[in-house]
Design a protein around this motif. Structure first.
Motif, PDB file in Angstrom:
ATOM      1  N   ASN A  77      28.550  43.959  -5.546  1.00 15.14           N
ATOM      2  CA  ASN A  77      27.981  43.094  -4.519  1.00 15.14           C
ATOM      3  C   ASN A  77      26.470  43.233  -4.391  1.00 15.14           C
ATOM      4  OD1 ASN A  77      28.613  41.006  -2.843  1.00 15.14           O
ATOM      5  ND2 ASN A  77      28.887  42.290  -1.030  1.00 15.14           N
ATOM      6  N   MET A 105      24.688  37.708  -8.654  1.00 12.66           N
ATOM      7  CA  MET A 105      25.301  38.630  -7.708  1.00 12.66           C
ATOM      8  C   MET A 105      26.551  39.191  -8.362  1.00 12.66           C
ATOM      9  SD  MET A 105      23.524  38.825  -4.906  1.00 12.66           S
ATOM     10  CE  MET A 105      24.706  39.673  -3.870  1.00 12.66           C
ATOM     11  N   ARG A 131      26.631  25.319  -9.450  1.00 13.59           N
ATOM     12  CA  ARG A 131      27.437  24.119  -9.599  1.00 13.59           C
ATOM     13  C   ARG A 131      27.460  23.638 -11.037  1.00 13.59           C
ATOM     14  NH1 ARG A 131      28.293  20.840  -4.660  1.00 13.59           N
ATOM     15  NH2 ARG A 131      26.212  20.788  -3.815  1.00 13.59           N
ATOM     16  N   VAL A 155      22.214  25.011  -8.103  1.00 16.92           N
ATOM     17  CA  VAL A 155      22.872  25.953  -7.208  1.00 16.92           C
ATOM     18  C   VAL A 155      23.101  25.282  -5.859  1.00 16.92           C
ATOM     19  CG1 VAL A 155      22.754  28.256  -6.199  1.00 16.92           C
ATOM     20  CG2 VAL A 155      21.596  27.797  -8.366  1.00 16.92           C
ATOM     21  N   GLU A 156      24.330  25.467  -5.361  1.00 16.07           N
ATOM     22  CA  GLU A 156      24.714  24.875  -4.081  1.00 16.07           C
ATOM     23  C   GLU A 156      23.750  25.266  -2.966  1.00 16.07           C
ATOM     24  OE1 GLU A 156      29.380  24.523  -4.172  1.00 16.07           O
ATOM     25  OE2 GLU A 156      28.699  25.838  -2.566  1.00 16.07           O
ATOM     26  N   LYS A 177      21.287  32.735  -1.178  1.00 15.61           N
ATOM     27  CA  LYS A 177      22.359  32.864  -2.166  1.00 15.61           C
ATOM     28  C   LYS A 177      23.130  31.557  -2.271  1.00 15.61           C
ATOM     29  CE  LYS A 177      23.195  37.618  -1.008  1.00 15.61           C
ATOM     30  NZ  LYS A 177      24.106  38.442  -0.213  1.00 15.61           N
ATOM     31  N   GLY A 178      23.678  31.329  -3.421  1.00 16.05           N
ATOM     32  CA  GLY A 178      24.482  30.129  -3.598  1.00 16.05           C
ATOM     33  C   GLY A 178      25.342  30.237  -4.839  1.00 16.05           C
ATOM     34  N   LYS A 179      26.213  29.251  -4.934  1.00 16.87           N
ATOM     35  CA  LYS A 179      27.127  29.215  -6.067  1.00 16.87           C
ATOM     36  C   LYS A 179      26.622  28.204  -7.094  1.00 16.87           C
ATOM     37  CE  LYS A 179      32.118  28.977  -6.667  1.00 16.87           C
ATOM     38  NZ  LYS A 179      33.366  28.580  -6.030  1.00 16.87           N
ATOM     39  N   GLY A 182      30.098  40.623  -8.501  1.00 22.23           N
ATOM     40  CA  GLY A 182      31.244  40.593  -7.614  1.00 22.23           C
ATOM     41  C   GLY A 182      31.857  41.965  -7.392  1.00 22.23           C
ATOM     42  N   ASN A 228      29.957  28.522 -11.373  1.00 19.78           N
ATOM     43  CA  ASN A 228      30.747  29.296 -10.406  1.00 19.78           C
ATOM     44  C   ASN A 228      30.264  30.727 -10.178  1.00 19.78           C
ATOM     45  OD1 ASN A 228      32.439  27.150  -9.782  1.00 19.78           O
ATOM     46  ND2 ASN A 228      33.802  27.622 -11.485  1.00 19.78           N
ATOM     47  N   ASP A 229      29.176  31.111 -10.829  1.00 20.09           N
ATOM     48  CA  ASP A 229      28.557  32.388 -10.492  1.00 20.09           C
ATOM     49  C   ASP A 229      27.915  32.294  -9.114  1.00 20.09           C
ATOM     50  OD1 ASP A 229      29.125  33.570 -12.895  1.00 20.09           O
ATOM     51  OD2 ASP A 229      27.139  33.257 -13.761  1.00 20.09           O
ATOM     52  N   THR A 230      27.870  33.410  -8.422  1.00 22.74           N
ATOM     53  CA  THR A 230      27.070  33.469  -7.196  1.00 22.74           C
ATOM     54  C   THR A 230      25.736  34.107  -7.557  1.00 22.74           C
ATOM     55  OG1 THR A 230      29.029  33.665  -5.816  1.00 22.74           O
ATOM     56  CG2 THR A 230      26.953  34.332  -4.834  1.00 22.74           C
TER      57      THR A 230
END
Ligand code: ZN
Length: 103
Positions: A76, A71, A24, A35-36, A20-22, A73, A6-8
């Motif tokens: 940013n 990334m 999985r 990564v998504e 960029k992605g989240k 949060g 769940n990290d970006t």
């Protein structure tokens, strides 16, 4: 493990550089993560079992975490991860840029 589920993350190397992605899934032992939307590979498959469609499917392949940056949060920005200990002794990740606790 610097990268968790769940990290970006930002991809900093390879064919998906700049995307960029989240996250999985994370594989701490292998230092890899899925990564998504990142690092798609084509895989040939046959219909049957869980797979409904035969033919070529796109699958996200694990990517080495050295190719990823977290990334933050809070600020940013892509950042390197540091570690610190809270007052209760818990080890947490911090953003090296803004020094905020990430988790
Ligand atoms: Zn930050």
């Amino acid at each position: 493990m610097k990268i968790r589920k769940n990290d970006t993350v930002l991809v900093i190397a390879g064919k998906d550089k700049g995307k960029k992605g989240k996250v999985r899934f994370a594989y701490p032992k292998k230092n890899k993560a899925i990564v998504e939307g990142i690092n798609f590979i084509k895989k040939h498959s046959r219909a049957g079992g869980q797979v409904r469609q035969a033919g070529i499917i796109d699958l996200e392949a694990p990517i080495h975490i050295s190719n990823l940056m977290l990334m933050c949060g809070k600020c940013n920005q892509p950042t390197r991860v540091g570690f610190t200990f809270l007052e209760d002794g818990r080890k947490v990740r911090i953003c090296r840029k803004c020094k905020e606790v990430i988790d």
